[in-house]
Design a protein around this motif. Structure first.
Motif, PDB file in Angstrom:
ATOM      1  N   ARG A 128       0.831  -1.200   0.000  1.00 18.69           N
ATOM      2  CA  ARG A 128       0.000   0.000   0.000  1.00 18.69           C
ATOM      3  C   ARG A 128       0.869   1.255   0.000  1.00 18.69           C
ATOM      4  NH1 ARG A 128      -5.279   1.094  -1.346  1.00 18.69           N
ATOM      5  NH2 ARG A 128      -5.702  -1.032  -0.666  1.00 18.69           N
ATOM      6  N   PHE A 129       1.987   1.204   0.710  1.00 21.15           N
ATOM      7  CA  PHE A 129       2.906   2.345   0.689  1.00 21.15           C
ATOM      8  C   PHE A 129       3.511   2.505  -0.703  1.00 21.15           C
ATOM      9  CE2 PHE A 129       7.205   4.187   1.397  1.00 21.15           C
ATOM     10  CZ  PHE A 129       6.808   5.424   1.883  1.00 21.15           C
ATOM     11  N   ARG A 130       3.878   1.392  -1.316  1.00 23.98           N
ATOM     12  CA  ARG A 130       4.403   1.445  -2.686  1.00 23.98           C
ATOM     13  C   ARG A 130       3.364   2.031  -3.627  1.00 23.98           C
ATOM     14  NH1 ARG A 130       6.798  -4.241  -1.605  1.00 23.98           N
ATOM     15  NH2 ARG A 130       9.013  -3.797  -1.240  1.00 23.98           N
ATOM     16  N   GLY A 163      -0.998  18.366   5.023  1.00 28.03           N
ATOM     17  CA  GLY A 163      -2.075  18.048   5.949  1.00 28.03           C
ATOM     18  C   GLY A 163      -2.048  16.607   6.427  1.00 28.03           C
ATOM     19  N   SER A 164      -1.391  15.746   5.658  1.00 20.89           N
ATOM     20  CA  SER A 164      -1.288  14.323   6.018  1.00 20.89           C
ATOM     21  C   SER A 164       0.143  13.954   6.408  1.00 20.89           C
ATOM     22  CB  SER A 164      -1.753  13.444   4.845  1.00 20.89           C
ATOM     23  OG  SER A 164      -3.099  13.714   4.499  1.00 20.89           O
ATOM     24  N   GLY A 165       0.961  14.959   6.685  1.00 21.26           N
ATOM     25  CA  GLY A 165       2.374  14.720   6.946  1.00 21.26           C
ATOM     26  C   GLY A 165       2.648  13.738   8.068  1.00 21.26           C
ATOM     27  N   THR A 166       1.878  13.820   9.149  1.00 19.69           N
ATOM     28  CA  THR A 166       2.094  12.927  10.291  1.00 19.69           C
ATOM     29  C   THR A 166       1.854  11.476   9.915  1.00 19.69           C
ATOM     30  OG1 THR A 166       1.465  14.652  11.863  1.00 19.69           O
ATOM     31  CG2 THR A 166       1.387  12.380  12.644  1.00 19.69           C
ATOM     32  N   ASP A 167       0.751  11.230   9.216  1.00 16.76           N
ATOM     33  CA  ASP A 167       0.434   9.857   8.804  1.00 16.76           C
ATOM     34  C   ASP A 167       1.428   9.341   7.771  1.00 16.76           C
ATOM     35  OD1 ASP A 167      -1.735   9.564  10.484  1.00 16.76           O
ATOM     36  OD2 ASP A 167      -3.163  10.334   9.004  1.00 16.76           O
ATOM     37  N   ILE A 168       1.867  10.194   6.868  1.00 17.59           N
ATOM     38  CA  ILE A 168       2.833   9.780   5.848  1.00 17.59           C
ATOM     39  C   ILE A 168       4.159   9.398   6.497  1.00 17.59           C
ATOM     40  CG2 ILE A 168       4.222  10.590   3.901  1.00 17.59           C
ATOM     41  CD1 ILE A 168       1.802  12.351   3.110  1.00 17.59           C
ATOM     42  N   ALA A 185       3.623  -6.064  11.011  1.00 15.45           N
ATOM     43  CA  ALA A 185       2.464  -5.193  10.793  1.00 15.45           C
ATOM     44  C   ALA A 185       1.217  -5.825  11.386  1.00 15.45           C
ATOM     45  CB  ALA A 185       2.282  -4.941   9.303  1.00 15.45           C
ATOM     46  N   ARG A 186       0.229  -4.977  11.635  1.00 12.90           N
ATOM     47  CA  ARG A 186      -1.053  -5.437  12.177  1.00 12.90           C
ATOM     48  C   ARG A 186      -2.180  -5.004  11.236  1.00 12.90           C
ATOM     49  NH1 ARG A 186       1.741  -3.036  16.401  1.00 12.90           N
ATOM     50  NH2 ARG A 186       0.554  -1.108  16.058  1.00 12.90           N
ATOM     51  N   ALA A 187      -3.347  -5.562  11.468  1.00 12.24           N
ATOM     52  CA  ALA A 187      -4.508  -5.201  10.650  1.00 12.24           C
ATOM     53  C   ALA A 187      -4.808  -3.715  10.766  1.00 12.24           C
ATOM     54  CB  ALA A 187      -5.715  -6.033  11.075  1.00 12.24           C
ATOM     55  N   SER A 188      -4.631  -3.164  11.954  1.00 16.34           N
ATOM     56  CA  SER A 188      -4.891  -1.733  12.155  1.00 16.34           C
ATOM     57  C   SER A 188      -3.922  -0.871  11.345  1.00 16.34           C
ATOM     58  CB  SER A 188      -4.790  -1.381  13.640  1.00 16.34           C
ATOM     59  OG  SER A 188      -3.508  -1.722  14.159  1.00 16.34           O
ATOM     60  N   ASP A 189      -2.676  -1.356  11.153  1.00 14.88           N
ATOM     61  CA  ASP A 189      -1.711  -0.628  10.332  1.00 14.88           C
ATOM     62  C   ASP A 189      -2.207  -0.551   8.891  1.00 14.88           C
ATOM     63  OD1 ASP A 189       0.089  -0.286  12.461  1.00 14.88           O
ATOM     64  OD2 ASP A 189       1.053  -2.198  12.055  1.00 14.88           O
ATOM     65  N   VAL A 194      -4.654   2.267   4.216  1.00 12.90           N
ATOM     66  CA  VAL A 194      -5.709   2.358   3.197  1.00 12.90           C
ATOM     67  C   VAL A 194      -6.393   3.722   3.259  1.00 12.90           C
ATOM     68  CG1 VAL A 194      -7.968   1.474   2.502  1.00 12.90           C
ATOM     69  CG2 VAL A 194      -6.122  -0.113   3.051  1.00 12.90           C
ATOM     70  N   GLU A 195      -6.708   4.158   4.469  1.00 12.41           N
ATOM     71  CA  GLU A 195      -7.362   5.460   4.631  1.00 12.41           C
ATOM     72  C   GLU A 195      -6.458   6.596   4.168  1.00 12.41           C
ATOM     73  OE1 GLU A 195      -8.352   5.534   8.746  1.00 12.41           O
ATOM     74  OE2 GLU A 195      -9.976   4.053   8.561  1.00 12.41           O
ATOM     75  N   LEU A 196      -5.160   6.478   4.457  1.00 12.02           N
ATOM     76  CA  LEU A 196      -4.221   7.510   4.012  1.00 12.02           C
ATOM     77  C   LEU A 196      -4.126   7.528   2.490  1.00 12.02           C
ATOM     78  CD1 LEU A 196      -2.029   9.636   4.499  1.00 12.02           C
ATOM     79  CD2 LEU A 196      -0.395   7.754   4.823  1.00 12.02           C
ATOM     80  N   ASP A 197      -4.044   6.350   1.893  1.00 10.01           N
ATOM     81  CA  ASP A 197      -3.968   6.262   0.433  1.00 10.01           C
ATOM     82  C   ASP A 197      -5.190   6.907  -0.206  1.00 10.01           C
ATOM     83  OD1 ASP A 197      -3.116   5.551  -2.120  1.00 10.01           O
ATOM     84  OD2 ASP A 197      -3.951   3.530  -1.989  1.00 10.01           O
ATOM     85  N   SER A 198      -6.361   6.628   0.337  1.00  9.64           N
ATOM     86  CA  SER A 198      -7.600   7.213  -0.196  1.00  9.64           C
ATOM     87  C   SER A 198      -7.595   8.729  -0.042  1.00  9.64           C
ATOM     88  CB  SER A 198      -8.806   6.618   0.529  1.00  9.64           C
ATOM     89  OG  SER A 198     -10.001   7.193   0.077  1.00  9.64           O
TER      90      SER A 198
END
Length: 220
Positions: A128-130, A163-168, A185-189, A194-198
């Motif tokens: 997802r990061f890729r 605005g998304s710098g912290t999550d990135i 990694a965990r499911a929550s990660d 996914v939410e960040l990508d969206s």
């Protein structure tokens, strides 16, 4: 021969030259880590012990000491050293894309979702990061660069989406921990990724990377 070419330095000059040479960055980077130095010290010590046993005869105590030393050496060489080597190789690089194959962001998203469906969270988060990095390249937010590291990608993405710098920054760090560290990694990660990508897909970047390819379209 020119008169200013030294033929053979004296002892002090040789030490100075050696000190200056070994202070160079290439030698600094090549220095073994603390664990490797400890391992080598133990091996050297055990070698000295075995050599010293040669002059003590062949009594039961000497044989026990020799056997113990051999066992310790075997454990260090067969168990500890491979782990150190594997750890060193793992930390050698943190590139986002490990091959020359260029895939689309959607390809990486599909692979991430497939891994998530099988609860392979390490692969899911990494893919997802890729996908986010490839998507930024496709949107011409920054140039295509195969050797880009996770930290570099996170920095560029944060500049484009402050605005998304912290999550990135979090996801870039998790990418390194998962693939090049020892964290799982965990499911929550994955859900957070996914939410960040969206969010990034539906957000217009604040600015184009200064190194974007010339003549390309305005980032969108």
């Amino acid at each position: 021969m020119p008169g200013d070419v030294p033929v053979e330095p004296d002892a002090d000059q040789a030490r100075d030259w050696a000190r200056e040479e070994l202070a160079g960055r290439i030698y600094e980077e090549a220095k073994p880590g603390l664990a490797e130095r400890v391992l080598q010290s133990v091996l050297d010590w055990l070698g000295d012990v075995l050599n010293g046993l040669g002059g003590l005869g062949t009594g039961p105590g000497v044989l026990i000491l020799a056997a113990t030393a051999v066992v310790l050496i075997a454990v260090l060489v067969l168990v500890v050293r491979p782990r150190l080597n594997a750890k060193a190789k793992k930390k050698k690089t943190s590139e986002v894309f490990g091959s020359d194959l260029v895939e689309t962001a959607n390809d990486h998203r599909a692979r991430a979702d497939e891994a998530a469906s099988e609860q392979r969270w390490d692969t899911a988060v990494a893919e997802r990061f890729r996908a986010m990095v490839r998507s930024a390249e496709e949107r011409v937010i920054f140039e295509v660069r195969p050797a880009r590291t996770a930290a570099e990608a996170a920095t560029s993405l944060s500049g484009a989406f402050p605005g998304s710098g912290t999550d990135i920054a979090w996801l870039g760090h998790r990418f390194d921990e998962i693939l090049y560290g020892d964290k799982a990694a965990r499911a929550s990660d994955y859900q957070r990724a996914v939410e960040l990508d969206s969010t990034l897909m539906h957000t217009r970047p604040a600015m184009a990377d200064s190194a974007s390819l010339p003549g390309m379209a305005v980032p969108r």
